[in-house]
Design an enzyme around this catalytic site. Structure first.
Site, PDB file in Angstrom:
ATOM      1  N   THR A   1       2.388  -5.466  -9.413  1.00 50.88           N
ATOM      2  CA  THR A   1       3.148  -4.220  -9.542  1.00 50.88           C
ATOM      3  C   THR A   1       4.252  -4.139  -8.491  1.00 50.88           C
ATOM      4  O   THR A   1       5.325  -3.597  -8.741  1.00 50.88           O
ATOM      5  CB  THR A   1       2.178  -3.024  -9.436  1.00 50.88           C
ATOM      6  OG1 THR A   1       1.248  -3.139 -10.516  1.00 50.88           O
ATOM      7  CG2 THR A   1       2.889  -1.708  -9.538  1.00 50.88           C
TER       8      THR A   1
ATOM      9  N   GLU B   1       6.123  -6.422  -7.559  1.00 52.46           N
ATOM     10  CA  GLU B   1       7.276  -7.216  -8.016  1.00 52.46           C
ATOM     11  C   GLU B   1       7.989  -6.613  -9.225  1.00 52.46           C
ATOM     12  O   GLU B   1       8.991  -7.177  -9.694  1.00 52.46           O
ATOM     13  CB  GLU B   1       6.829  -8.647  -8.354  1.00 52.46           C
ATOM     14  CG  GLU B   1       6.567  -9.536  -7.160  1.00 52.46           C
ATOM     15  CD  GLU B   1       5.227  -9.300  -6.489  1.00 52.46           C
ATOM     16  OE1 GLU B   1       4.305  -8.818  -7.163  1.00 52.46           O
ATOM     17  OE2 GLU B   1       5.108  -9.580  -5.282  1.00 52.46           O
TER      18      GLU B   1
ATOM     19  N   ALA C   1      -0.862  -1.907 -12.995  1.00 56.15           N
ATOM     20  CA  ALA C   1      -2.104  -1.178 -12.690  1.00 56.15           C
ATOM     21  C   ALA C   1      -2.456  -1.419 -11.227  1.00 56.15           C
ATOM     22  O   ALA C   1      -2.700  -2.561 -10.839  1.00 56.15           O
ATOM     23  CB  ALA C   1      -3.238  -1.662 -13.591  1.00 56.15           C
ATOM     24  N   VAL C   2      -2.431  -0.346 -10.453  1.00 56.56           N
ATOM     25  CA  VAL C   2      -2.802  -0.456  -9.046  1.00 56.56           C
ATOM     26  C   VAL C   2      -4.156   0.231  -8.891  1.00 56.56           C
ATOM     27  O   VAL C   2      -4.315   1.404  -9.251  1.00 56.56           O
ATOM     28  CB  VAL C   2      -1.740   0.187  -8.126  1.00 56.56           C
ATOM     29  CG1 VAL C   2      -1.980  -0.250  -6.682  1.00 56.56           C
ATOM     30  CG2 VAL C   2      -0.338  -0.192  -8.550  1.00 56.56           C
TER      31      VAL C   2
ATOM     32  N   GLY D   1     -10.609  -1.420  -0.608  1.00 59.80           N
ATOM     33  CA  GLY D   1     -11.104  -0.845   0.641  1.00 59.80           C
ATOM     34  C   GLY D   1     -10.053  -0.754   1.737  1.00 59.80           C
ATOM     35  O   GLY D   1     -10.363  -0.345   2.852  1.00 59.80           O
ATOM     36  N   THR D   2      -8.812  -1.139   1.440  1.00 58.37           N
ATOM     37  CA  THR D   2      -7.770  -1.151   2.478  1.00 58.37           C
ATOM     38  C   THR D   2      -6.574  -0.317   2.013  1.00 58.37           C
ATOM     39  O   THR D   2      -6.481   0.034   0.836  1.00 58.37           O
ATOM     40  CB  THR D   2      -7.270  -2.600   2.711  1.00 58.37           C
ATOM     41  OG1 THR D   2      -6.529  -2.999   1.540  1.00 58.37           O
ATOM     42  CG2 THR D   2      -8.420  -3.571   2.936  1.00 58.37           C
TER      43      THR D   2
ATOM     44  N   HIS E   1      -3.746  -1.224   1.303  1.00 59.22           N
ATOM     45  CA  HIS E   1      -2.816  -2.026   0.495  1.00 59.22           C
ATOM     46  C   HIS E   1      -2.386  -1.279  -0.778  1.00 59.22           C
ATOM     47  O   HIS E   1      -1.217  -1.305  -1.162  1.00 59.22           O
ATOM     48  CB  HIS E   1      -3.502  -3.347   0.127  1.00 59.22           C
ATOM     49  CG  HIS E   1      -2.568  -4.389  -0.376  1.00 59.22           C
ATOM     50  ND1 HIS E   1      -1.504  -4.864   0.360  1.00 59.22           N
ATOM     51  CD2 HIS E   1      -2.524  -5.060  -1.550  1.00 59.22           C
ATOM     52  CE1 HIS E   1      -0.852  -5.773  -0.347  1.00 59.22           C
ATOM     53  NE2 HIS E   1      -1.448  -5.909  -1.509  1.00 59.22           N
TER      54      HIS E   1
ATOM     55  N   ARG F   1      -7.592   4.604 -19.215  1.00 57.25           N
ATOM     56  CA  ARG F   1      -6.193   4.968 -19.482  1.00 57.25           C
ATOM     57  C   ARG F   1      -5.422   3.833 -20.168  1.00 57.25           C
ATOM     58  O   ARG F   1      -4.222   3.926 -20.381  1.00 57.25           O
ATOM     59  CB  ARG F   1      -5.513   5.352 -18.165  1.00 57.25           C
ATOM     60  CG  ARG F   1      -5.990   6.699 -17.667  1.00 57.25           C
ATOM     61  CD  ARG F   1      -5.826   6.892 -16.180  1.00 57.25           C
ATOM     62  NE  ARG F   1      -6.342   8.177 -15.752  1.00 57.25           N
ATOM     63  CZ  ARG F   1      -7.644   8.483 -15.624  1.00 57.25           C
ATOM     64  NH1 ARG F   1      -8.572   7.585 -15.893  1.00 57.25           N
ATOM     65  NH2 ARG F   1      -8.024   9.698 -15.254  1.00 57.25           N
TER      66      ARG F   1
HETATM   67  N1  INI Z   1      -0.896  -5.569  -7.469  1.00 57.58           N
HETATM   68  C1  INI Z   1      -1.174  -4.795  -8.526  1.00 57.58           C
HETATM   69  O1  INI Z   1      -0.439  -4.851  -9.523  1.00 57.58           O
HETATM   70  N2  INI Z   1      -2.254  -3.962  -8.503  1.00 57.58           N
HETATM   71  C2  INI Z   1      -3.079  -3.874  -7.421  1.00 57.58           C
HETATM   72  O2  INI Z   1      -4.068  -3.113  -7.470  1.00 57.58           O
HETATM   73  C3  INI Z   1      -2.808  -4.682  -6.301  1.00 57.58           C
HETATM   74  N3  INI Z   1      -3.649  -4.604  -5.149  1.00 57.58           N
HETATM   75  O3  INI Z   1      -4.380  -3.623  -4.989  1.00 57.58           O
HETATM   76  O4  INI Z   1      -3.620  -5.501  -4.304  1.00 57.58           O
HETATM   77  C4  INI Z   1      -1.681  -5.546  -6.349  1.00 57.58           C
HETATM   78  N4  INI Z   1      -1.374  -6.336  -5.318  1.00 57.58           N
HETATM   79  C5  INI Z   1      -0.458  -7.446  -5.443  1.00 57.58           C
HETATM   80  C6  INI Z   1       0.985  -7.024  -5.231  1.00 57.58           C
HETATM   81  O5  INI Z   1       1.479  -6.280  -6.334  1.00 57.58           O
HETATM   82  C7  INI Z   1       1.866  -8.252  -5.043  1.00 57.58           C
HETATM   83  O6  INI Z   1       1.837  -9.028  -6.210  1.00 57.58           O
HETATM   84  C8  INI Z   1       1.445  -9.120  -3.851  1.00 57.58           C
HETATM   85  O7  INI Z   1       1.370  -8.339  -2.681  1.00 57.58           O
HETATM   86  C9  INI Z   1       2.472 -10.263  -3.637  1.00 57.58           C
HETATM   87  O8  INI Z   1       3.751  -9.728  -3.286  1.00 57.58           O
END
Ligand code: INI
Length: 163
Positions: free
Chosen positions: A56, A58, A80-81, A85-86, A88, A127
């Site tokens: 997401t 990118e 989808a994010v 536990g962090t 991020h 969803r």
């Molecule tokens: N990317 C997602 O699309 N969803 C997530 O839940 C997610 N988590 O939680 O880590 C996620 N991480 C990857 C991020 O989008 C990048 O692809 C990565 O950081 C490389 O730049």
């Protein structure tokens, strides 16, 4: 009073969908929902393109290039994010939302966001077509409406006749 609004008729519209691979179990369902909705509203397969990106985070740069290509009436961002536990989650969701918003402001076409931000995989699947609709389909229908209302708004820029 004049009221301008976009129809949900998509015949003749060219649409691109940009979808993140991360959490593909969910995002592939969002993509199916979006494609199904676009086809059912009249978009032809020849006018429909899909771009995939890693996550997401990118989405915005791909979306920006696709939107600026001038080839599409609408672009739909899907991701989808899901909270871990962090912190991020917050960074990915925040940057993606901000980036998609920036693209939508500078693009000449409709830009819509079908990015889920959920606490659990179960909420995300709900969803993505299980029991709370399909946010990919909703973003696709919003893209059709937005493309059509943008067309109406663009007509306002035509010079007024002075006679
Ligand atoms: N990317 C997602 O699309 N969803 C997530 O839940 C997610 N988590 O939680 O880590 C996620 N991480 C990857 C991020 O989008 C990048 O692809 C990565 O950081 C490389 O730049």
């Amino acid at each position: 009073m004049n009221v301008y609004e976009g129809s949900l008729v998509a015949t003749g519209l060219k649409v691109a969908v940009v979808v993140a691979r991360f959490n593909a179990l969910v995002t592939e369902q969002l993509l199916s929902g979006a494609l199904d909705a676009l086809r059912r509203h009249g978009v032809k397969d020849a006018d429909l393109d899909v771009f995939r990106c890693p996550g997401t985070f990118e989405l915005p740069p791909v979306l920006r290039r696709v939107a600026r290509s001038g080839r599409y009436d609408a672009v739909v961002a899907l991701g989808a994010v899901i909270r871990g536990g962090t912190p991020h989650f917050e960074y990915v969701a925040g940057e993606a939302t901000k980036g998609i918003g920036l693209v939508s402001m500078e693009a000449d076409c409709a830009v819509t966001m079908g990015v889920l931000t959920c606490d659990t995989m179960e909420q995300a699947l709900e969803r993505a077509g299980v029991k709370a609709g399909n946010k990919g389909a909703e973003a696709a229908v919003a893209a059709i409406e937005q493309a059509n209302v943008l067309r109406e708004a663009a007509k306002l820029a035509a010079p007024r006749r002075r006679d």
